[in-house]
Design a protein around this motif. Structure first.
Motif, PDB file in Angstrom:
ATOM      1  N   ALA A 121       0.860  -1.182   0.000  1.00  0.00           N
ATOM      2  CA  ALA A 121       0.000   0.000   0.000  1.00  0.00           C
ATOM      3  C   ALA A 121       0.899   1.235   0.000  1.00  0.00           C
ATOM      4  O   ALA A 121       1.011   1.939   1.008  1.00  0.00           O
ATOM      5  N   PRO A 122       1.561   1.513  -1.125  1.00  0.00           N
ATOM      6  CA  PRO A 122       2.533   2.614  -1.150  1.00  0.00           C
ATOM      7  C   PRO A 122       1.865   3.974  -1.042  1.00  0.00           C
ATOM      8  O   PRO A 122       0.711   4.157  -1.432  1.00  0.00           O
ATOM      9  N   GLN A 123       2.602   4.933  -0.505  1.00  0.00           N
ATOM     10  CA  GLN A 123       2.147   6.309  -0.545  1.00  0.00           C
ATOM     11  C   GLN A 123       2.697   6.971  -1.806  1.00  0.00           C
ATOM     12  O   GLN A 123       3.517   6.393  -2.518  1.00  0.00           O
ATOM     13  N   GLN A 124       2.215   8.173  -2.094  1.00  0.00           N
ATOM     14  CA  GLN A 124       2.613   8.847  -3.326  1.00  0.00           C
ATOM     15  C   GLN A 124       4.132   9.006  -3.398  1.00  0.00           C
ATOM     16  O   GLN A 124       4.789   9.419  -2.444  1.00  0.00           O
ATOM     17  N   PRO A 206     -12.336   4.510   2.263  1.00  0.00           N
ATOM     18  CA  PRO A 206     -12.280   3.587   3.400  1.00  0.00           C
ATOM     19  C   PRO A 206     -11.524   2.310   3.027  1.00  0.00           C
ATOM     20  O   PRO A 206     -11.704   1.765   1.946  1.00  0.00           O
ATOM     21  N   THR A 207     -10.670   1.852   3.942  1.00  0.00           N
ATOM     22  CA  THR A 207      -9.820   0.711   3.635  1.00  0.00           C
ATOM     23  C   THR A 207      -9.895  -0.375   4.705  1.00  0.00           C
ATOM     24  O   THR A 207     -10.132  -0.098   5.882  1.00  0.00           O
ATOM     25  N   TRP A 208      -9.680  -1.608   4.247  1.00  0.00           N
ATOM     26  CA  TRP A 208      -9.580  -2.773   5.118  1.00  0.00           C
ATOM     27  C   TRP A 208      -8.272  -3.479   4.783  1.00  0.00           C
ATOM     28  O   TRP A 208      -7.824  -3.438   3.646  1.00  0.00           O
ATOM     29  N   MET A 230      -2.471   3.635   6.629  1.00  0.00           N
ATOM     30  CA  MET A 230      -3.721   3.921   5.922  1.00  0.00           C
ATOM     31  C   MET A 230      -4.869   4.213   6.873  1.00  0.00           C
ATOM     32  O   MET A 230      -5.893   4.760   6.456  1.00  0.00           O
ATOM     33  N   GLY A 231      -4.731   3.796   8.127  1.00  0.00           N
ATOM     34  CA  GLY A 231      -5.866   3.870   9.034  1.00  0.00           C
ATOM     35  C   GLY A 231      -6.907   2.830   8.690  1.00  0.00           C
ATOM     36  O   GLY A 231      -8.115   3.055   8.849  1.00  0.00           O
TER      37      GLY A 231
END
Length: 260
Positions: A121-124, A206-208, A230-231
């Protein structure tokens, strides 16, 4: 793409069947529910989702399992976005492993939730190679000679050596199942691991996250870091990197949480 010569004929037949099934919609599907789109990762193809897709369809969900080209996050996200263009109504987007980097780069207002299964889940601006920092997150067994290279049209591709696949990628499946997975293995462009990620869709969706606590490819500590950053709503399963194959009911349940 790595495919053993002795399995090419049955492999081709299986791929055709998988292609026909990838966009199947069960007759009893509830059209008020979101469509679930499952994105496979590297060293796999659409059949890696077979058990999960079957469970979701039996629960009345419409499921699509498009091919992931494995050429780079931007290119592959564009391929998934073309699939989403043909879907009416809300979508839940799930990605396994490298598929997480792909869905991170998918931007479509129909996507209402995203599910990461033992996934990047990379960030920008962050390439996968940096996201999987061996200094912060040691323990990955996907190193040479388990990680092998071969020439490709894009320069160089990586794949999991067949004799290491069961022990490194999917230690909790039988040797027979691992052999089938090897027969369906697709290599990934090495440049895909070095490409900076674009704006992260998880920042506004929203993420899981389902952590594989026995993962030997992406260290569980890295997965927990991605989920926390990501929360995400986070759960764990005692499974290998290939939890979608070894624990399809658990993976399906995680996706259905997001769908609800």
């Amino acid at each position: 793409m790595y495919v053993s010569n002795s399995l090419r004929a049955p492999f081709a037949a299986t791929v055709l069947a998988a292609a026909l099934a990838a966009f199947a919609v069960p007759a009893h599907a509830d059209t008020s529910r979101p469509t679930i789109v499952l994105v496979h990762g590297a060293f796999a193809d659409t059949t890696s989702w077979d058990g999960v897709a079957t469970a979701l369809r039996s629960d009345g969900y419409r499921v699509m399992v498009p091919d992931n080209p494995l050429r780079g996050p931007a290119n592959d996200a564009a391929a998934i976005e073309k699939v989403l263009d043909g879907i009416d109504g809300p979508v839940v987007l799930a990605g396994h492993s490298y598929g997480g980097a792909v869905i991170t780069n998918v931007h479509d207002t129909k996507v209402k939730a995203m599910v990461y299964i033992a996934a990047f889940a990379p960030q920008q601006g962050e390439p996968i190679a940096i996201a999987m920092d061996p200094f912060r997150f040691p323990g990955s067994q996907l190193q040479p000679p388990a990680l092998a290279l071969e020439p490709s049209n894009s320069g160089l591709d990586g794949y999991v050596a067949p004799d290491a696949f069961n022990s490194v990628f999917a230690q909790d499946v039988s040797p027979a199942t691992a052999a089938t997975m090897v027969a369906h293995q697709h290599s990934i462009a090495v440049t895909a691991l070095l490409e900076p990620s674009g704006p992260a869709a998880w920042a506004t969706t929203p993420t899981w996250y389902l952590v594989s606590a026995a993962d030997r490819v992406i260290p569980p500590a890295a997965e927990r870091f991605f989920a926390q950053r990501m929360g995400a709503h986070t759960t764990e399963v005692d499974a290998s990197h290939a939890s979608l194959v070894s624990q399809p009911a658990v993976v399906a349940a995680s996706i259905e949480q997001a769908a609800r």
